[in-house]
Design a protein around this motif. Structure first.
Motif, mmCIF file in Angstrom:
data_model
loop_
_atom_site.group_PDB
_atom_site.id
_atom_site.type_symbol
_atom_site.label_atom_id
_atom_site.label_comp_id
_atom_site.label_asym_id
_atom_site.label_seq_id
_atom_site.Cartn_x
_atom_site.Cartn_y
_atom_site.Cartn_z
ATOM 1 N N LEU A 23 0.827 -1.208 0.000
ATOM 2 C CA LEU A 23 0.000 0.000 0.000
ATOM 3 C C LEU A 23 0.860 1.257 0.000
ATOM 4 C CD1 LEU A 23 -2.898 -0.832 2.475
ATOM 5 C CD2 LEU A 23 -2.833 -1.082 -0.014
ATOM 6 N N GLY A 24 0.472 2.198 -0.837
ATOM 7 C CA GLY A 24 1.190 3.462 -0.904
ATOM 8 C C GLY A 24 2.476 3.402 -1.707
ATOM 9 N N ARG A 25 2.726 2.293 -2.355
ATOM 10 C CA ARG A 25 3.964 2.147 -3.134
ATOM 11 C C ARG A 25 3.663 2.179 -4.631
ATOM 12 N NH1 ARG A 25 7.034 -2.754 -0.296
ATOM 13 N NH2 ARG A 25 8.655 -2.099 -1.739
ATOM 14 N N LEU A 29 5.462 0.382 -8.011
ATOM 15 C CA LEU A 29 4.735 -0.613 -8.802
ATOM 16 C C LEU A 29 4.610 -0.177 -10.258
ATOM 17 C CD1 LEU A 29 2.038 -1.504 -6.142
ATOM 18 C CD2 LEU A 29 3.902 -2.997 -6.926
ATOM 19 N N ARG A 30 4.347 1.105 -10.492
ATOM 20 C CA ARG A 30 4.292 1.608 -11.872
ATOM 21 C C ARG A 30 5.651 1.458 -12.540
ATOM 22 N NH1 ARG A 30 0.773 5.410 -9.574
ATOM 23 N NH2 ARG A 30 2.462 6.867 -9.260
ATOM 24 N N ALA A 31 6.739 1.670 -11.787
ATOM 25 C CA ALA A 31 8.082 1.509 -12.339
ATOM 26 C C ALA A 31 8.346 0.065 -12.753
ATOM 27 C CB ALA A 31 9.134 1.975 -11.330
ATOM 28 N N LEU A 32 7.610 -0.863 -12.177
ATOM 29 C CA LEU A 32 7.729 -2.272 -12.546
ATOM 30 C C LEU A 32 6.770 -2.639 -13.679
ATOM 31 C CD1 LEU A 32 7.932 -3.799 -8.956
ATOM 32 C CD2 LEU A 32 9.800 -3.614 -10.636
ATOM 33 N N ALA A 33 6.178 -1.638 -14.314
ATOM 34 C CA ALA A 33 5.258 -1.789 -15.446
ATOM 35 C C ALA A 33 3.885 -2.298 -15.041
ATOM 36 C CB ALA A 33 5.864 -2.657 -16.547
ATOM 37 N N CYS A 34 3.499 -2.104 -13.782
ATOM 38 C CA CYS A 34 2.142 -2.440 -13.359
ATOM 39 C C CYS A 34 1.201 -1.336 -13.849
ATOM 40 C CB CYS A 34 2.059 -2.544 -11.832
ATOM 41 S SG CYS A 34 2.904 -3.978 -11.150
ATOM 42 N N LEU A 96 -0.639 -3.251 -4.800
ATOM 43 C CA LEU A 96 -0.551 -4.300 -5.810
ATOM 44 C C LEU A 96 -1.893 -5.001 -5.964
ATOM 45 C CD1 LEU A 96 1.262 -6.030 -7.687
ATOM 46 C CD2 LEU A 96 1.698 -7.496 -5.705
ATOM 47 N N ASP A 97 -2.292 -5.200 -7.206
ATOM 48 C CA ASP A 97 -3.491 -5.973 -7.516
ATOM 49 C C ASP A 97 -3.059 -7.123 -8.419
ATOM 50 O OD1 ASP A 97 -6.273 -6.636 -7.721
ATOM 51 O OD2 ASP A 97 -6.263 -5.719 -9.710
ATOM 52 N N VAL A 123 -1.891 -1.770 -10.308
ATOM 53 C CA VAL A 123 -1.984 -0.926 -9.127
ATOM 54 C C VAL A 123 -3.450 -0.527 -9.008
ATOM 55 C CG1 VAL A 123 -1.207 1.209 -8.049
ATOM 56 C CG2 VAL A 123 0.332 -0.036 -9.574
ATOM 57 N N ALA A 124 -4.063 -0.843 -7.871
ATOM 58 C CA ALA A 124 -5.492 -0.563 -7.716
ATOM 59 C C ALA A 124 -5.848 -0.458 -6.242
ATOM 60 C CB ALA A 124 -6.315 -1.672 -8.376
ATOM 61 N N HIS A 125 -7.097 -0.066 -6.002
ATOM 62 C CA HIS A 125 -7.604 -0.085 -4.636
ATOM 63 C C HIS A 125 -7.574 -1.538 -4.173
ATOM 64 C CE1 HIS A 125 -10.195 0.121 -1.181
ATOM 65 N NE2 HIS A 125 -10.023 1.432 -1.189
ATOM 66 N N PRO A 126 -7.089 -1.798 -2.972
ATOM 67 C CA PRO A 126 -6.890 -3.188 -2.562
ATOM 68 C C PRO A 126 -8.173 -4.012 -2.455
ATOM 69 C CG PRO A 126 -6.528 -1.694 -0.721
ATOM 70 C CD PRO A 126 -6.660 -0.856 -1.945
ATOM 71 N N PHE A 127 -9.302 -3.405 -2.190
ATOM 72 C CA PHE A 127 -10.485 -4.204 -1.881
ATOM 73 C C PHE A 127 -11.182 -4.778 -3.105
ATOM 74 C CE2 PHE A 127 -11.250 -1.957 2.439
ATOM 75 C CZ PHE A 127 -10.025 -2.435 2.877
ATOM 76 N N LEU A 128 -10.663 -4.506 -4.290
ATOM 77 C CA LEU A 128 -11.282 -5.029 -5.501
ATOM 78 C C LEU A 128 -10.734 -6.398 -5.904
ATOM 79 C CD1 LEU A 128 -11.297 -1.750 -7.610
ATOM 80 C CD2 LEU A 128 -13.106 -2.652 -6.141
#
Length: 170
Positions: A23-25, A29-34, A96-97, A123-128
């Motif tokens: 969370l908050g990273r 995560l985007r730098a890892l192509a997420c 992370l999703d 990368v998304a809201h965790p609860f989905l």
């Protein structure tokens, strides 16, 4: 697929802990192509999806919605859009999703739980992200309540809100 409810609670808890640790990273995560999947884009996609009869009814395919089901699902659009807004307003950071968390992507062994098939990670809201696991556990008629899986999952987020608030948001 194991039918042991304890193992599926363990899988949900493992996913929760992994997700909470990210969370908050978002930048990392985007730098890892997420790919980022913002709640605003999800909310904006609801109306066009609900208007697409071919996508929902799946003519000629098993599993499509019938006319009555389609009408009922369409009435849920405004509530789904409002829920996206409520989740966004809660201020829980994205993380992370998995993007494809079906039971077939969860390997359970005596040593623990391993999640595989990360090609749809984002990368998304965790609860989905727990939704596919919840849906398929029900579909497979595994004797574990969705509430039990949700509680096991939400334990990882205990520092963010009270258990009751987390449950409402989830």
């Amino acid at each position: 697929t194991t039918r042991d409810p304890r193992r599926w609670r363990e899988a949900a808890a493992t996913w929760g802990r992994l997700q909470a640790s990210t969370l908050g990273r978002e930048a990392e995560l985007r730098a890892l192509a997420c790919v980022e999947r913002p709640l605003g884009e999800l909310a904006a996609a609801i109306a066009p999806l609900l208007a697409d009869e071919h996508a929902l009814a799946l003519p000629g395919a098993e599993g499509g919605l019938g006319p009555g089901e389609l009408a009922r699902v369409r009435t849920l659009g405004p509530a789904m859009q409002a829920r996206c807004g409520e989740l966004a307003a809660a201020g829980i950071p994205y993380g992370l999703d998995h993007g494809d968390l079906w039971p077939s992507n969860v390997l359970l062994s005596a040593q623990g739980c391993v999640l595989i098939d990360w090609e749809d990670a984002g990368v998304a809201h965790p609860f989905l992200g727990l939704a596919p696991l919840l849906a398929m556990v029900r579909e497979l008629r595994i004797d574990v309540a969705a509430d039990e899986l949700a509680d096991a999952y939400l334990d990882a987020f205990a520092g963010l809100r009270s258990p009751g608030e987390l449950r409402v948001l989830f």
